[in-house]
Design a protein around this motif. Sequence first.
Motif, PDB file in Angstrom:
ATOM      1  N   PRO A   1       3.557 -40.924  44.557  1.00 36.12           N
ATOM      2  CA  PRO A   1       4.162 -39.721  43.968  1.00 36.12           C
ATOM      3  C   PRO A   1       3.252 -38.507  43.892  1.00 36.12           C
ATOM      4  CG  PRO A   1       3.430 -41.180  42.229  1.00 36.12           C
ATOM      5  CD  PRO A   1       3.121 -41.890  43.517  1.00 36.12           C
TER       6      PRO A   1
ATOM      7  N   THR B   1       9.833 -39.258  36.800  1.00 40.05           N
ATOM      8  CA  THR B   1       9.915 -40.042  38.040  1.00 40.05           C
ATOM      9  C   THR B   1      10.335 -41.474  37.747  1.00 40.05           C
ATOM     10  OG1 THR B   1       7.548 -40.601  37.907  1.00 40.05           O
ATOM     11  CG2 THR B   1       8.145 -38.616  39.124  1.00 40.05           C
TER      12      THR B   1
ATOM     13  N   LEU C   1       9.990 -44.593  44.776  1.00 41.01           N
ATOM     14  CA  LEU C   1       9.444 -45.696  43.990  1.00 41.01           C
ATOM     15  C   LEU C   1      10.442 -46.848  43.886  1.00 41.01           C
ATOM     16  CD1 LEU C   1       7.747 -43.735  41.059  1.00 41.01           C
ATOM     17  CD2 LEU C   1       6.596 -44.942  42.908  1.00 41.01           C
TER      18      LEU C   1
ATOM     19  N   ARG D   1      10.515 -48.778  46.960  1.00 38.80           N
ATOM     20  CA  ARG D   1       9.198 -49.274  47.394  1.00 38.80           C
ATOM     21  C   ARG D   1       8.698 -50.428  46.534  1.00 38.80           C
ATOM     22  NH1 ARG D   1       3.738 -45.651  46.494  1.00 38.80           N
ATOM     23  NH2 ARG D   1       2.199 -47.221  47.074  1.00 38.80           N
ATOM     24  N   LEU D   2       8.813 -50.295  45.209  1.00 34.09           N
ATOM     25  CA  LEU D   2       8.190 -51.261  44.304  1.00 34.09           C
ATOM     26  C   LEU D   2       9.000 -52.539  44.217  1.00 34.09           C
ATOM     27  CD1 LEU D   2       7.125 -48.872  41.381  1.00 34.09           C
ATOM     28  CD2 LEU D   2       5.766 -49.652  43.338  1.00 34.09           C
TER      29      LEU D   2
ATOM     30  N   ILE E   1      10.755 -52.168  38.891  1.00 41.53           N
ATOM     31  CA  ILE E   1      10.545 -50.934  38.152  1.00 41.53           C
ATOM     32  C   ILE E   1      10.370 -51.276  36.684  1.00 41.53           C
ATOM     33  CG2 ILE E   1      11.505 -48.696  37.512  1.00 41.53           C
ATOM     34  CD1 ILE E   1      10.785 -48.845  40.395  1.00 41.53           C
TER      35      ILE E   1
ATOM     36  N   THR F   1       6.695 -46.886  34.170  1.00 35.63           N
ATOM     37  CA  THR F   1       6.440 -46.274  35.471  1.00 35.63           C
ATOM     38  C   THR F   1       6.408 -44.754  35.355  1.00 35.63           C
ATOM     39  OG1 THR F   1       7.519 -48.098  36.625  1.00 35.63           O
ATOM     40  CG2 THR F   1       7.280 -46.036  37.833  1.00 35.63           C
TER      41      THR F   1
END
Length: 843
Positions: free
Chosen positions: A68, A93, A752, A755-756, A759, A763
Amino acid sequence: MSDTATEATASKPDERLAYRGVFQRAFIRPEIGAALGAVFIWVFFWAVSVSFGNASGAQRILDQAASPLGIMAVAVALLMIGGEFDLSSGAATGALAILTVLLVRDVNGLLAGAGYSLWVALPISLAAALALGWWNGFLVNRTSLPSFIVTLGSFFVLRGAKPGFAKLIVDQIEVGKLDDLQIYADETKEYQAALADLEDQIGADAVEELRASGDLADTLELGGSFSTNIVETGGNTSDKGYGLLRDIFAGEWTRNDHIWESRDWVYSIGIIAGLCLVILAVYEFHFRRRDTLNPAGLGTFLGGVAIGVAGVWRLHDTDGTTDNLTAAIIIGLGMLVATSGWCLWRYAPRPAELDDTHVMVDGRTLSLAAIGGVVVVTIIRMLRFGDLDAYLGDDWYFVVTPIFRFFRDFPFADYASDDHYFLLAALLAVVTLAVLRSLRITAPAGAGGGYTASLILGFAGLLGAIIVARWLDSGNAEDLTVAFDWLSGRWALVLALLAALVAAALSVRADLTSGFEPLDLFLGETRTKVVSAIIVASLATIGFINLATEQGARAILFMVLASMAAVGIVSAATNARRVNAGLATLLLLVTSLSITLMAFFVRAESTSAKFRAQAFAVMLIIAAVIAIWGLANARFEARRFPDVSADRLARNIMLVSVAFILVGVIARLLWVTQAELDAGLNTTKFSVRILWFVGFTAIVSWVLARTRFGSWTFAVGGNKDAARQVGVPAARTKTQLFMVVSAAAWLVGMLLAFRLNTIQASTGDGQEFLYIIAAVVGGTALTGGYGSTMGAGIGAVIMAMAIQGIPSARWNSDWRFVFLGAILLLSVVANNYIRTKAESARS
């Protein structure tokens, strides 16, 4: 009016405006400090880390910088230019990522949530993001409270809402992951296929009995965490859009899967051609064009291009590092010829009234240079490879043997073959004799110096860099206090005291020359400067001694001293130009020779291929560029007035050069050769997040520089009331800036979420300070009205290089925040200095 007349009118200087040359225009840009810092830090970590300069290292840096950090730094910089802060940007975010995940999770069964498709959830979360930005802007405008107070309240609301809603809906602070959608859809398809096979085997009635008894899942032998829920609800074969959107938000390019045998050719041509075009663009910005072009110069230019192509061919025709030396010399020679031809073709010679130096390379000069080259080569061959007894009698042998031994045992004697040594010697001889023969320096009577101190500083830095490189061990990773036990204790305090005294002397130097009152040391501004300098210098010295390893200290001191040498000699040349252009040319040639000698020293001292080949070639090319620039300034007239057509051509050449360089770098990063795969190359994957970062930075930078909204942003950041009085919708502009930040937070949240692996409710919390640091490092002022979004992107890259470079260099990562803090402080000082220069240039 004709086009020619119009262009002539546009090119005519306006006496109300001071003309600014290409370098002055470049150095007043807010992002120039970040760009130079990025180059310096990259070179530094490239020198001390094994993996920093390869594709996998670049992938880690770009990944770290992209999301980010980079995307949010660009958006936050835009808001800071508008005079506001958003301390909720980091928490936003994570909140928007959590909101999206909860919107797509099912209501019934094991999963809990709204159960929407991603095609519905994404617009809803984007609308929520824009609403958050509008609310922050509305409160700031309506209450007139400082934005950091308002957004601090939003930060705590988001920070508390994330775990609260997560526990309320899914009963834990981990809300899950979006790839569950794909897993759930795949397992549903597996269940339905197994169920159909089971019905064919035992019949539908028997299957219903197994379902009623709860034994259906065990009978089907389904795996996965959603098997029970699939049996109970029937499942859902739709992935809710995850498969397509995954490629958009989490796609990857596996470098090892893409083989391109011509990659190195594209890389070399792209980089070399791009750098050469940058040089030509700078020349086009700087020099005055001829009234009529010189055709002879065009032929010389094309001949230099042919020589450069031959050098590139030589570079890829052989694999040995000594052959790279020959290729580098040929490429440098091609640059020399091509650049000379370009200048002869397009630029006007210096007028007689400005010609305080006489540069003339005629047939006699070249003949003398050629003869001198032959003589030098012959002597060196005799001294270096010959038998001394064959050339000298007994009487002379013992007198001059030490001199012969010096040439014979010169540092690069162990790797330079006869041809390479002769080629280098001949080239140096030709250039030296040509310059000495053709350069006549005439200084006006009573002309001041102003360059002596800078020249001494430059040579001191050069000598210090060589001493440091020979003294410290490049392979010792021990702390300085362990490698040199005398540095601990009292000697550390002594060195800190000496550094403090030097810093104090430098801080009052300007006051001493402008009328210094001793009482100021105790009462005035001088006291503040002296105390600050003493504290910073002493703490920095003690910290350096206690934190750095011998390997790291060697790299840091060598880079600092070498940079000091380059800056000192170039500054001396710049100051000398005010006295005499010929003297400036001579100093630039001295700079070129110094860099050449340093290149050979680095090559002789290093056992690493990247120093003996890559760094060596780059340093030789830099030396050639400086030498060419010095000679061109002595021969051709600098432009001191605007020229629209010349500037347009220079900008177009610069754009083409950037395209060449990008093509070369991208080819090197994204493709591999079969030889690399056979050597066991590690797998490297580039994420689509990098494209989002580059695209977002480019769009926001274009908006800031080329649109009315960008002008409004600078206006409201500089003075909101004054901007409103001239018709700028200040409140609306600030609200829209907050909405841009929240939209960027939404984009980062999606990146995110895709991708992660999961969550969590925390975060993004606390990341907003990193975004602000990256913006400040990139040249954005904390006070608003000044900055660069492109610089913020560069600042993110700098921070990523620091975060990735410290562990790559095998240093203690616990101290990485010390490095980041030092970068921030230095950036603030440098950017304030640049801003002061920019404002003085406008006045």
